[in-house]
Structure formats: C-alpha cells, structure tokens
Design a protein around this motif. Sequence first.
Motif, PDB file in Angstrom:
ATOM      1  N   LEU A   1      12.400 -13.138   2.325  1.00 35.72           N
ATOM      2  CA  LEU A   1      11.714 -14.429   2.419  1.00 35.72           C
ATOM      3  C   LEU A   1      11.097 -14.858   1.083  1.00 35.72           C
ATOM      4  O   LEU A   1      10.554 -15.950   0.982  1.00 35.72           O
ATOM      5  CB  LEU A   1      10.599 -14.359   3.485  1.00 35.72           C
ATOM      6  N   LYS A   2      11.185 -13.973   0.106  1.00 39.28           N
ATOM      7  CA  LYS A   2      10.594 -14.177  -1.216  1.00 39.28           C
ATOM      8  C   LYS A   2       9.079 -14.386  -1.131  1.00 39.28           C
ATOM      9  O   LYS A   2       8.490 -15.116  -1.901  1.00 39.28           O
ATOM     10  CB  LYS A   2      11.273 -15.331  -1.960  1.00 39.28           C
ATOM     11  N   ASP A   3       8.481 -13.693  -0.163  1.00 37.19           N
ATOM     12  CA  ASP A   3       7.026 -13.697  -0.028  1.00 37.19           C
ATOM     13  C   ASP A   3       6.522 -12.427  -0.707  1.00 37.19           C
ATOM     14  O   ASP A   3       6.236 -11.412  -0.075  1.00 37.19           O
ATOM     15  CB  ASP A   3       6.624 -13.731   1.457  1.00 37.19           C
ATOM     16  N   TRP A   4       6.474 -12.499  -2.024  1.00 39.24           N
ATOM     17  CA  TRP A   4       6.209 -11.319  -2.851  1.00 39.24           C
ATOM     18  C   TRP A   4       4.836 -10.707  -2.568  1.00 39.24           C
ATOM     19  O   TRP A   4       4.697  -9.487  -2.539  1.00 39.24           O
ATOM     20  CB  TRP A   4       6.335 -11.669  -4.332  1.00 39.24           C
ATOM     21  N   GLU A   5       3.849 -11.564  -2.349  1.00 38.93           N
ATOM     22  CA  GLU A   5       2.492 -11.054  -2.118  1.00 38.93           C
ATOM     23  C   GLU A   5       2.441 -10.169  -0.869  1.00 38.93           C
ATOM     24  O   GLU A   5       1.870  -9.080  -0.891  1.00 38.93           O
ATOM     25  CB  GLU A   5       1.524 -12.241  -1.973  1.00 38.93           C
ATOM     26  N   LYS A   6       3.058 -10.648   0.199  1.00 36.43           N
ATOM     27  CA  LYS A   6       3.077  -9.854   1.437  1.00 36.43           C
ATOM     28  C   LYS A   6       3.913  -8.591   1.265  1.00 36.43           C
ATOM     29  O   LYS A   6       3.563  -7.529   1.777  1.00 36.43           O
ATOM     30  CB  LYS A   6       3.582 -10.684   2.612  1.00 36.43           C
ATOM     31  N   ALA A   7       5.022  -8.699   0.547  1.00 33.37           N
ATOM     32  CA  ALA A   7       5.871  -7.524   0.312  1.00 33.37           C
ATOM     33  C   ALA A   7       5.096  -6.462  -0.461  1.00 33.37           C
ATOM     34  O   ALA A   7       5.127  -5.271  -0.111  1.00 33.37           O
ATOM     35  CB  ALA A   7       7.137  -7.919  -0.439  1.00 33.37           C
ATOM     36  N   LEU A   8       4.389  -6.891  -1.497  1.00 27.87           N
ATOM     37  CA  LEU A   8       3.610  -5.946  -2.304  1.00 27.87           C
ATOM     38  C   LEU A   8       2.483  -5.316  -1.480  1.00 27.87           C
ATOM     39  O   LEU A   8       2.190  -4.128  -1.630  1.00 27.87           O
ATOM     40  CB  LEU A   8       3.049  -6.638  -3.543  1.00 27.87           C
ATOM     41  N   LYS A   9       1.882  -6.107  -0.602  1.00 33.27           N
ATOM     42  CA  LYS A   9       0.825  -5.578   0.274  1.00 33.27           C
ATOM     43  C   LYS A   9       1.396  -4.491   1.190  1.00 33.27           C
ATOM     44  O   LYS A   9       0.776  -3.439   1.376  1.00 33.27           O
ATOM     45  CB  LYS A   9       0.221  -6.714   1.098  1.00 33.27           C
ATOM     46  N   GLU A  10       2.579  -4.739   1.750  1.00 29.00           N
ATOM     47  CA  GLU A  10       3.210  -3.757   2.646  1.00 29.00           C
ATOM     48  C   GLU A  10       3.601  -2.489   1.882  1.00 29.00           C
ATOM     49  O   GLU A  10       3.530  -1.390   2.427  1.00 29.00           O
ATOM     50  CB  GLU A  10       4.421  -4.358   3.355  1.00 29.00           C
ATOM     51  N   ILE A  11       3.999  -2.645   0.635  1.00 28.09           N
ATOM     52  CA  ILE A  11       4.312  -1.475  -0.193  1.00 28.09           C
ATOM     53  C   ILE A  11       3.061  -0.628  -0.365  1.00 28.09           C
ATOM     54  O   ILE A  11       3.095   0.600  -0.205  1.00 28.09           O
ATOM     55  CB  ILE A  11       4.894  -1.903  -1.563  1.00 28.09           C
ATOM     56  N   GLU A  12       1.968  -1.278  -0.671  1.00 28.33           N
ATOM     57  CA  GLU A  12       0.711  -0.550  -0.880  1.00 28.33           C
ATOM     58  C   GLU A  12       0.274   0.166   0.400  1.00 28.33           C
ATOM     59  O   GLU A  12      -0.130   1.335   0.367  1.00 28.33           O
ATOM     60  CB  GLU A  12      -0.384  -1.504  -1.371  1.00 28.33           C
ATOM     61  N   ILE A  13       0.368  -0.522   1.529  1.00 26.16           N
ATOM     62  CA  ILE A  13       0.008   0.094   2.814  1.00 26.16           C
ATOM     63  C   ILE A  13       0.916   1.286   3.091  1.00 26.16           C
ATOM     64  O   ILE A  13       0.447   2.353   3.511  1.00 26.16           O
ATOM     65  CB  ILE A  13       0.091  -0.936   3.958  1.00 26.16           C
ATOM     66  N   SER A  14       2.208   1.122   2.835  1.00 24.14           N
ATOM     67  CA  SER A  14       3.164   2.211   3.070  1.00 24.14           C
ATOM     68  C   SER A  14       2.843   3.426   2.209  1.00 24.14           C
ATOM     69  O   SER A  14       2.894   4.569   2.683  1.00 24.14           O
ATOM     70  CB  SER A  14       4.595   1.738   2.796  1.00 24.14           C
ATOM     71  N   LYS A  15       2.532   3.169   0.953  1.00 23.12           N
ATOM     72  CA  LYS A  15       2.173   4.282   0.062  1.00 23.12           C
ATOM     73  C   LYS A  15       0.916   4.992   0.566  1.00 23.12           C
ATOM     74  O   LYS A  15       0.848   6.222   0.573  1.00 23.12           O
ATOM     75  CB  LYS A  15       1.999   3.779  -1.375  1.00 23.12           C
ATOM     76  N   GLN A  16      -0.075   4.230   0.978  1.00 21.32           N
ATOM     77  CA  GLN A  16      -1.306   4.824   1.504  1.00 21.32           C
ATOM     78  C   GLN A  16      -1.032   5.656   2.757  1.00 21.32           C
ATOM     79  O   GLN A  16      -1.567   6.761   2.897  1.00 21.32           O
ATOM     80  CB  GLN A  16      -2.340   3.732   1.811  1.00 21.32           C
ATOM     81  N   LEU A  17      -0.198   5.125   3.652  1.00 20.92           N
ATOM     82  CA  LEU A  17       0.149   5.875   4.861  1.00 20.92           C
ATOM     83  C   LEU A  17       0.923   7.143   4.509  1.00 20.92           C
ATOM     84  O   LEU A  17       0.729   8.195   5.126  1.00 20.92           O
ATOM     85  CB  LEU A  17       0.963   5.011   5.826  1.00 20.92           C
ATOM     86  N   GLY A  18       1.814   7.038   3.527  1.00 21.62           N
ATOM     87  CA  GLY A  18       2.558   8.212   3.076  1.00 21.62           C
ATOM     88  C   GLY A  18       1.634   9.297   2.558  1.00 21.62           C
ATOM     89  O   GLY A  18       1.807  10.478   2.870  1.00 21.62           O
ATOM     90  N   LYS A  19       0.650   8.889   1.768  1.00 16.42           N
ATOM     91  CA  LYS A  19      -0.322   9.864   1.241  1.00 16.42           C
ATOM     92  C   LYS A  19      -1.161  10.454   2.365  1.00 16.42           C
ATOM     93  O   LYS A  19      -1.374  11.667   2.426  1.00 16.42           O
ATOM     94  CB  LYS A  19      -1.216   9.205   0.190  1.00 16.42           C
ATOM     95  N   LYS A  20      -1.619   9.587   3.269  1.00 18.89           N
ATOM     96  CA  LYS A  20      -2.461  10.040   4.387  1.00 18.89           C
ATOM     97  C   LYS A  20      -1.725  11.049   5.267  1.00 18.89           C
ATOM     98  O   LYS A  20      -2.303  12.030   5.711  1.00 18.89           O
ATOM     99  CB  LYS A  20      -2.889   8.835   5.232  1.00 18.89           C
TER     100      LYS A  20
END
Length: 174
Positions: free
Chosen positions: A130-149
């Motif tokens: 959808l080229k909604d970069w802000e939301k994509a980047l937010k989901e990346i950050e959440i995914s990384k945090q969940l991966g670490k957790k």
Amino acid sequence: IVILLRALELDPKFVPAYTRMGLVYSEADQRSEAIDSFKKALEMDPKNLPAQLGLGEVYSKMTRNDLAVAEFLKAETLQPENKEILFKIALEYWYDQKLNEASTYYNKILAIDPEHTQAHLNLISVYEKLKDWEKALKEIEISKQLGKKNNNTQTIAIAERKLAFIKGRMNMTD
C-alpha cells in the motif's frame, strides 16, 4: 469413505459423516467430492463450523480465493473472535491482493491478541504494497520487539530483512 457411506446408509441425515467425508476427500485431494460432502453437511446444518472451514480450505487449495473468503466469512459469523478464522480471511484477501481488507482482518487479530507475531509480520507486507511506509516501519519495530521478548531470532531476522527491503522501496520512483 466406505465406512462413512455405510453410516449414511443407516442414517442419511448423519451430518458428522458428511463432514468427515469432506475432510477425508480433501486430504486425498479429491476436491469435487470434498466440496459435495461439505455442502451436503452445510445443507443440513448451516452452522457446522468444521464443514464451513473445510469448504473454505478446499477452495483455498484451488486458489479460488473469492470462494474461500466467502466461506471463511460465514465461519467468522459463527466465531467472530476466532483468531485462526480471522487469519484465514486475512490471507485469502492478501492472496487476492485486496490489501485494505487484509489489513482490516490482520488488525482484528491484533485487537484480540496484540502480540500475534505473524499478523504483525504479514502487515508489514500489506503496508509495503500500500506504500504506507510509516505503518510498515511501525510493524517492523513491533515485530522486532516481539522477537526479542520471545527470544525468536527468526522473527527478528525476518523483520530486519523486511526493513532493508522497505528502506530501498521507500525512495523508488515509478
């Protein structure tokens, strides 16, 4: 199948036999027989969740995403909070490239389970399309945090790969 047919000879309205036949036929990749069996079960019991899901799965295997999502949407009416059903709907919409609908269903999952890692990872791809970069980047950050957790290096690696890909895509012109 022979045993199930025998059960239906004894009781032609024995819905579980039709449902089980649908599952067996589906596993044997006999799709038209599976569809017929699931439909027969649903004719007699329209709220038969296993038959509804089974029918959707067969359509999904046939890449008839429109029919699969229709069946999964019926299943959702039976169990609106079922994350597995919501995930199936989101995937079918993704396969059909109905991105806004896919996003809606992934977000329904996250409303129930905010730590559903796969929904977050899949949303990255939806937002990227959808080229909604802000939301994509937010989901990346959440995914990384969940991966670490959760000490899940695979989740972190996927998120990192998607980050590199999206950074490259963000500045591309047509």
